[in-house]
Enzyme design. Sequence first.
Site, short mmCIF file in Angstrom:
data_model
loop_
_atom_site.label_atom_id
_atom_site.label_comp_id
_atom_site.label_asym_id
_atom_site.label_seq_id
_atom_site.Cartn_x
_atom_site.Cartn_y
_atom_site.Cartn_z
N GLU A 103 49.59 -78.16 18.98
CA GLU A 103 49.26 -78.26 20.39
C GLU A 103 48.14 -79.27 20.63
O GLU A 103 48.19 -80.07 21.54
CB GLU A 103 48.84 -76.89 20.93
CG GLU A 103 48.67 -76.90 22.45
CD GLU A 103 48.15 -75.57 22.98
OE1 GLU A 103 47.86 -74.67 22.17
OE2 GLU A 103 48.04 -75.46 24.21
N GLN A 134 53.86 -69.48 26.84
CA GLN A 134 52.92 -69.24 25.75
C GLN A 134 51.93 -68.17 26.18
O GLN A 134 51.38 -68.24 27.28
CB GLN A 134 52.17 -70.53 25.45
CG GLN A 134 51.28 -70.46 24.25
CD GLN A 134 50.16 -71.48 24.33
OE1 GLN A 134 49.38 -71.49 25.27
NE2 GLN A 134 50.09 -72.34 23.33
N TYR A 141 48.64 -66.72 24.72
CA TYR A 141 47.53 -66.60 23.78
C TYR A 141 46.28 -66.04 24.47
O TYR A 141 45.82 -64.96 24.19
CB TYR A 141 47.16 -67.95 23.19
CG TYR A 141 48.16 -68.58 22.27
CD1 TYR A 141 49.28 -67.88 21.82
CD2 TYR A 141 47.99 -69.90 21.84
CE1 TYR A 141 50.20 -68.49 20.96
CE2 TYR A 141 48.90 -70.50 20.98
CZ TYR A 141 50.00 -69.80 20.55
OH TYR A 141 50.88 -70.40 19.72
#
Lengths: 388, 388, 366, 366
Positions: free
Chosen positions: B250, B132, B134
């Site tokens: 999440e 991931q 971000y």
Amino acid sequence: MSDLDDFRAETRAWLEANCPQSRRGAFRGFSTFNYWGGRKAVFQDEDQQLWFERMRDKGWTVPEWPVEYGGAGLDKARANILQQEMRRIQAQSPLQSLGIWMLGPALLHFGTPEQKAEHLPKIARGEIRWAQGYSEPGAGSDLASLSTKGELKDGQWVVNGSKIWTTNGDKCDMIFTLVRTEPDAPKHQGISFILIDMDQPGVTTKPIKLINGDDPFVQTFFDNATAPADQVVGPRGKGWDVTKYLLGHEREMIGSSMTNSVTETVSSVAKAKLGADGLKADPGLRIAIAQHEMESWILGIAVERLKDMGKAKQFSQFSPSVLKLMGTELNYRRGELLMSIGGFEAINDLMSEPVHSYLHAPANCIAGGSNEVQLNILSKRALGLPEL
Amino acid sequence: MSDLDDFRAETRAWLEANCPQSRRGAFRGFSTFNYWGGRKAVFQDEDQQLWFERMRDKGWTVPEWPVEYGGAGLDKARANILQQEMRRIQAQSPLQSLGIWMLGPALLHFGTPEQKAEHLPKIARGEIRWAQGYSEPGAGSDLASLSTKGELKDGQWVVNGSKIWTTNGDKCDMIFTLVRTEPDAPKHQGISFILIDMDQPGVTTKPIKLINGDDPFVQTFFDNATAPADQVVGPRGKGWDVTKYLLGHEREMIGSSMTNSVTETVSSVAKAKLGADGLKADPGLRIAIAQHEMESWILGIAVERLKDMGKAKQFSQFSPSVLKLMGTELNYRRGELLMSIGGFEAINDLMSEPVHSYLHAPANCIAGGSNEVQLNILSKRALGLPEL
Amino acid sequence: MPLVLTEDEVMLVDAARGFLTKSAPVSALRALRDSGDTLRYTPSVWGEMAENGFIAPHVPEAEGGLGMGYAAAGLIAEQMGHTLAPTPFLSAAIAAELVVQVGSAEQKADLLPKIIAGNLIVGFAFEEGLRHNPAGTAVTFKDGKVSGTKKIVLDGVGAKLLIVVAATDAGPGLFLVDPSAAGVTVRPLDLIDSRNAADVDFADTPATPLGEVGAAKAAIARTLDVARALLAAELLGIADEAFDRTVAYLKERVQFGRPIGSFQALQHRAARLYARLDLTRGAVLKALRALDEGDKAATMLCSLSKGAMSKLAYDVMVEATHMHGGIGVTDELDIGLFYKRVRVASELFGDAHFHTDRIATQAFGI
Amino acid sequence: MPLVLTEDEVMLVDAARGFLTKSAPVSALRALRDSGDTLRYTPSVWGEMAENGFIAPHVPEAEGGLGMGYAAAGLIAEQMGHTLAPTPFLSAAIAAELVVQVGSAEQKADLLPKIIAGNLIVGFAFEEGLRHNPAGTAVTFKDGKVSGTKKIVLDGVGAKLLIVVAATDAGPGLFLVDPSAAGVTVRPLDLIDSRNAADVDFADTPATPLGEVGAAKAAIARTLDVARALLAAELLGIADEAFDRTVAYLKERVQFGRPIGSFQALQHRAARLYARLDLTRGAVLKALRALDEGDKAATMLCSLSKGAMSKLAYDVMVEATHMHGGIGVTDELDIGLFYKRVRVASELFGDAHFHTDRIATQAFGI
């Protein structure tokens, strides 16, 4: 033997001889047990009167004030000795008074010679009982947004508006107020600190009933109430400076009173009510009480430290906010613990001390500047955190 | 016997026959014990491989996904039965995967048919391990202020910048990232959700060492990294919508994992380590443990309730934030209690579970949107409190 | 049963809310309090509650009840929390539960219909100490007579029947006592929440066993759990209501030129309470469902919900009072009434400390 | 003595701060840790501390010490908290205290100068269980020999002398043991704060009594209190430092276009910690002063300050770590080092739970 030792010996002897037995003993709260003075005052008993008058005549209602204003002109060291000796025999204070605690310091700092001569002796001798007039229904934490209005007309102030949370306002003679006198100035700069006699048709009060049924506060209404032009403390339009000075005093008083004004510790109440076995059977309550007592102990030491710092001329700018914040929150938990300890008895007595603490504690977190205001002060000024 | 009963019986029999004994037992944390798939994956032992391949072939790594994408196309009821039956024998999950938990739901919701066909089966079959991408060093809670830049040149995305907190980034094959593609648009509107292969010279990683000595995260650097033009999920510049959708997922996962990912309750550890006498001698610790266990229990019930609400199609918009907030804070206290219980042993083992919880818990309060962000969401959207 | 409300339950909630808002709003409690009424509830409202099927709805159909389960009773209690409706609801639920659990066929046939119809107010004479203590009793039953003192008997003033827990040679028993019988002294209390309760003395007072003495112990334990779950539900209703009123006030009260609800420090404190209420709501429902399902965990779940709600409702009230500023402590505002009821409801049948210790010992074995 | 620092004390604080900032900054701890050094302190720094008079400054002048009192020792400990200086300071203070309290004239003359000069590292072998427990000992002294196992002996690795608490027929005694003597096994620990400690086994190891056995019990109690007060002071230093660094970060870190320290929710949380630190500071000094003055309340004040600071320092570290965001848990930042030391220092000689219970029992009698 030093002079101070002499003073201590004399003081001790005088107190022993002059403080009636019934005026000795643990502090019993700011109740009617205490003498508050004023035009409407009535003595509860002979001993109360005797003790008050003897102390008044010595100038010991305000030992550190100059003699000309009704005090005894004691220096710090002697004033401390007097306090210690009074505490030694648990002598009650002879006179409770917002005049002594709040207006007096303001006048001593900001007042004109004429104002001092006019008001201080009456405070010292308990002749005038003063009320405080700051908050308004629309101006609580944002005190400076107050809207009670004063105009100078024909040589006197004409005041209109209302004040809320005036403690025992119905029993008071005069009120020190914050009044907006310069409507066009920025909000902190248009306020004056005016002294108003409450004994006039333009001043009326209405009791505020609290959730425990008690009504120690009133709302005070001003309907063309008047005060002589010279009854402004500090310059006109600069009342906010006087207030800031006084709020520091008040916060410290509220915070440190949390450690003084309690007659019994929570643990002694718990032992008496529940006994060792009852507490052993309830470990959660027992630990909660112990944690509270530890915090309370720490607060007491902090007050002691603050006094020591004062004596050492180490000025602690933020301690009043800290004491106010932590003291009032501690009192919250004290109330809750006393309710838990009191159990079924406590919920059956609206006027009992636990219920009073429990229900009244929230007010302490608001009065004298809400705890949010204190937290703002600390974060901005003590920590220097930036404005949004 | 209903169809569902048949399904349950078949599932139970299949699991009994096919789940190796060594893959049964209490969940042991997201450690290397679990199989995470990917190009670089190595099976720990034969049983791990056997179990993974059997489940993969049934489509049961992602039971609810359509068969064409490698799933089993089970309806909710059957998926629940499978889950219950796995739990009954404490069967370990055959495949841990951010692809399953995060990218998959995003692709199913926002992806083009081509994207689904390309990526979902590889996720389902554990062929690609996803990372991931971000957060950035300068964009934490304020995620939308990210500055990693993507330009479309010659039919492909050219990406420059860096991402932080990439979990096990060095072990992953591909990364789903948020990239600023429209520099002139308002900050929430210029972001695209782009899928980037990490196996290229333009992508490098550097481990981030944590205070417990562990390094589960890396910083990922993009230096003219490329991705085909069609690897944008959702419309170009609308990556924020995809992210909001996924952050909900999440948060819920982080919050509810607090109740699932623990192998032992704090009270069972306390009993084992300190014994009844040790706890009796330490009533404060005992009560603190009990309070924690109660909160943990309540959180578990809340997760159960959320699932029931989902089944009843009662969408709870704010529950992910609530679970994230309360779950991570609970985990904090769990770590602290485990340290207290472990005493002198716990402070002597940097890699022990207590120390891991204790030192790592703060990260959970940050990851997936700091708890302050959750509190802002709740106060603004759940309570409708006004903006400053 | 899942932790969501069924359609029937949603309808029940709507009906209860509608009725209570109309017939027993907070202003009614205030009026009753100020009237000096000694009964401290309004018989006509109680009668209407009976007509609506709100009294002891958990009594099984087989026993002539509505058979709606404990969850239904809890949902009504929760709604009563919203309006602080002062009624003998809890006493009725307790009495019905005891009779269902242990009463003889005759006793059931005699008592249950009257309780459900709102025609018989029954006080449960249980507590004896300063705090909740289910461990034992000093009140004795001997030769058909009970003697001793019971504390805080809810709705004891004006009750037509008392169910008294008393010690016998065979363990604790439940006994029916006529309050007008010889040796009974009912001493009305003046609870801070303005509800009906009394301390009651018994001196050689004639008493009839309710069912078999041997069955009493389990029935008492069960009934205490039911009472706890209902109080937890009521506390949830109170906390929700006080919280909602506070959030509304935060939006309305202006200081420093803006609504105080725009200050982030207050926002986060409010959001945290929202989160805790959102979580704990599930535990309250779970305890009620567990009672309905005969779940073995029910007794611990009742402690969990009562313990957690006692603490949470207090925390909500502290913030509610504080965030209302000075007026939060005035009698003019309703917040103080919620504050006082929370205190009493928390104290009844075990506060957070009691239940934490109970859970530590029984559920976690620590 | 008033609760403000004397001029001498202010000078001492400045000197300690200057020295430690220069010679033992946080980076030195980090370097030491990463070097794999087993001693875990730097002998040259320790030597300089001796020269500065920083080692066991409370030893009375009559015993050849500086006679600066416990307050001075506490102020140095507080400054060591600021830089996390890893030295055998606490062990030296403990050993000196024990020798002063109970040692024979010869032992004092022999040991104290060496300890104060930094030439003799002495480990105090006291703990035996999982958590602090002063209640008793399973290590025995018989026929001139000690046997048993001691846990977490601070600075036990490389110590040249051990003072061992062991049971005798006449109660607990203090015994001097040469770590190189027969039957001693020193098992180094790897504490999370990277300091020197060891578990130590004794098997029929020759041991010499330190002073009279009969005097040991009181001396141990006194020494534990001293250790607690010093750890409380160190925890105050750590908490102050971590808090100041956090406030600085709040002013520096920009998110949503402004410093995060401008958000009121974070401001209020920080202000609350400031208030707690401001209050608790007094309790730490009070405990040290009470030790110096022989105040009967000293033992409880030591528990108060150690218990309160253990809790407060933890709370500060939670916020410090959290407010630093993601990087708060990285090894690159010093905050994690403070966090780990707080954990160890809290655990030593009783954590908040231990001291709360001790105060409940002994000070409040509840």
